[in-house]
Design a protein around this motif. Structure first.
Motif: not given
Lengths: 272, 292
Positions: A200-209
């Protein structure tokens, strides 16, 4: 009726089917990396049932899948077989002399677009593939499946920056968070705590699954927005050696092959 | 497409301005640059990736090997500043093993042009060739070599001068010095042929063999380690074909104990000057006459 046979096979790309083939082939060939392959069985099943749904492997504007953790190739070969893209005879050649199915996947095999085997390469190639798709005005997605320990590689983070900077939303990275690497648990080797936060810090949209919930994985893979924007990173929490009690979370099963007794036990366990 | 690892200031701007959609400064990240280029090439593009020769070759070497090399994709690696061209910038910037490293990779095309005219011909003839290419370019703006007239053929060497006593085989910017040495030796009555090998891979094996058969003495001159580059290529041809000629390989032996300086200073420190080489060649001719 080969077409119909393929149709039947295609609907069977499930974690169970993939696990079964992983065990059969690794036992027959007496080759390791079983635990790493078992941990991604459901993820691979989800990818092939939600994104890589094309009929033939060579379709021009096909989505791309890169198994960056190439050592788990058996899970990929299982999916390619279940899709009907490789034949049983070819699958049964896994790791025998003259085969195209080695421990790590190589181009030249139907359905494999990029060779992998050295960690930290897949995401960069995937970013190029995603950029290429955008430049060609294609809507195709690029899915890259990495291991958690692959995030030890600096090159992974070079690409993390690049993909976010260029807003490659058609790039979907998946980290198989099984907490293990070749020589120990990731928490003991290089602590990767807060994986999603890092991306996220690197600018990605994260999804935990949950990496074993094929439905949840499928839902995310289908719904990610691929227009210009943040690239996607699925942090898929998995169990190393999933489905086989004596393999789960055991370092030994990164490399170890199975014997006859273990094989029978493992087959029974994944079925139950 | 053109990708740069944040280098090429004042050089790449015209391209970037003319083709903004095809220009990417990917930042100081050579591994990612080659990986991205691999993905682009698989999608049908022909990416040129640009950096200083050491970074373009060494930093990204495994990405080149596992990417465009094994997967036979059209990625072009452009390394700028071969040998000691970066002078006082120091050891990190000396490309002394790049050609050798790429010669080791079976699918790689390895090209070391002599001058700007040859670069232009080379690019026209090779830009869309299958598989990866390494271009080792000079950063210096030197006058063109008349004898070459910008000629280039893949897999062939260019004979810049005919000679019957000695054959000088050279690559890249060292061709100038080799020609100058041939002039000076001609004045002493020694006839020196000069052959410039720009296509290191595929190498002009047959052509080199034929020319080496005609002379008793040959030497190689390159701005590269003595191991792995042009000298090694020629030694392989001599050994593989049981050729009787004497071969003297001139290149960089070892850089330990040598201080920094500009390119001519460094070449002198490595005994690669005209004067020193001429002296040795004259001796070789005299001894050679005794020997044969």
């Amino acid at each position: 009726m080969p077409g119909r046979k393929n149709e039947v096979r295609r609907i069977q790309v499930t974690g169970y089917q993939i696990r079964k083939i992983i065990l059969e082939q690794s036992f027959r060939a007496q080759v390791g990396h079983i635990g790493s392959a078992l941990s991604i069985a459901d993820i691979v099943a989800a990818i092939y049932s939600s994104v890589l749904t094309q009929r033939r492997p060579g379709e021009k504007d096909r989505h791309r899948f890169i198994l960056s953790k190439g050592h788990a190739a058996l899970a990929l070969y299982a999916a390619l077989y279940l899709k009907g893209w490789i034949q049983k005879k070819e699958l049964d050649s896994f790791c025998s002399d003259g085969t195209r199915l080695g421990v790590h996947p190589e181009i030249g095999l139907r359905g494999v677009d990029f060779s992998t085997g050295s960690l930290g390469h897949g995401l960069a190639m995937g970013a190029g593939a995603a950029l290429g798709a955008r430049l060609g005005h294609s809507k195709r997605k690029v899915v890259v499946l990495m291991s958690d320990a692959e995030c030890n590689e600096g090159s992974t983070w070079e690409t993390a920056m690049f993909a976010a900077h260029h807003k490659l939303a058609n790039l979907v990275g998946i980290v198989d968070l099984n907490g293990q690497q070749a020589f120990g648990y990731t928490k003991d080797v290089l602590n990767l705590q807060g994986m999603a936060a890092r991306w996220k810090q690197f600018g990605w949209e994260t999804h935990s699954v949950d990496g074993h919930d094929q439905k949840a994985l499928t839902k995310i893979l289908r719904s990610v927005k691929t227009n210009f924007g943040k690239p996607h990173l699925l942090v898929a929490k998995t169990t190393f050696g999933k489905g086989v009690s004596f393999m789960e979370n055991q370092i030994k099963w990164h490399y170890w092959p199975i014997n006859q007794i273990e094989y029978k036990q493992a087959l029974k366990e994944i079925r139950d | 497409m053109l990708l740069t690892g944040d280098l090429g200031y004042t050089v790449l701007e015209p391209f970037a301005q003319q083709f903004p959609q095809r220009f990417y400064n990917v930042g100081v990240a050579e591994q990612n640059m080659v990986g991205v280029a691999t993905g682009l090439a698989e999608a049908g593009y022909i990416p040129f990736v640009y950096s200083i020769a050491t970074f373009a070759s060494l930093r990204a070497y495994e990405f080149i090997r596992n990417g465009p090399m094994w997967q036979r994709l059209r990625v072009r690696i452009v390394g700028i500043g071969g040998g000691f061209e970066y002078g006082t910038l120091g050891l990190t910037h000396y490309a002394l093993e790049d050609v050798g490293l790429f010669r080791l990779q079976p699918e790689m095309t390895v090209l070391v042009p002599v001058d700007g005219g040859q670069v232009a011909t080379m690019l026209r003839k090779t830009w869309d060739k299958p598989g990866p290419i390494y271009y080792r370019l000079s950063k210096r703006d030197l006058p063109l070599i008349e004898e070459l007239a910008g000629k280039f053929t893949l897999g062939k060497a260019e004979m810049l001068r005919r000679g019957k006593d000695i054959l000088g085989i050279t690559m890249g910017t060292m061709a100038r010095q080799t020609l100058a040495m041939a002039d000076r030796l001609a004045a002493s009555g020694i006839s020196v042929g000069v052959m410039a090998v720009a296509s290191l891979a595929p190498a002009p094996l047959g052509q080199l063999k034929r020319e080496l058969e005609k002379v008793g003495i040959a030497f190689t001159l390159e701005a590269h380690y003595k191991i792995g580059g042009l000298g090694t290529l020629v030694a392989e041809i001599v050994a593989d074909n049981d050729l009787p000629c004497l071969l003297w390989r001139c290149g960089v032996e070892d850089h330990r104990g040598i201080h920094l300086g500009d390119e001519p200073y460094l070449l002198k420190q490595h005994q690669l000057t005209e004067a020193r080489m001429i002296k040795k060649l004259v001796t070789m001719v005299k001894e050679g006459k005794k020997r044969w």
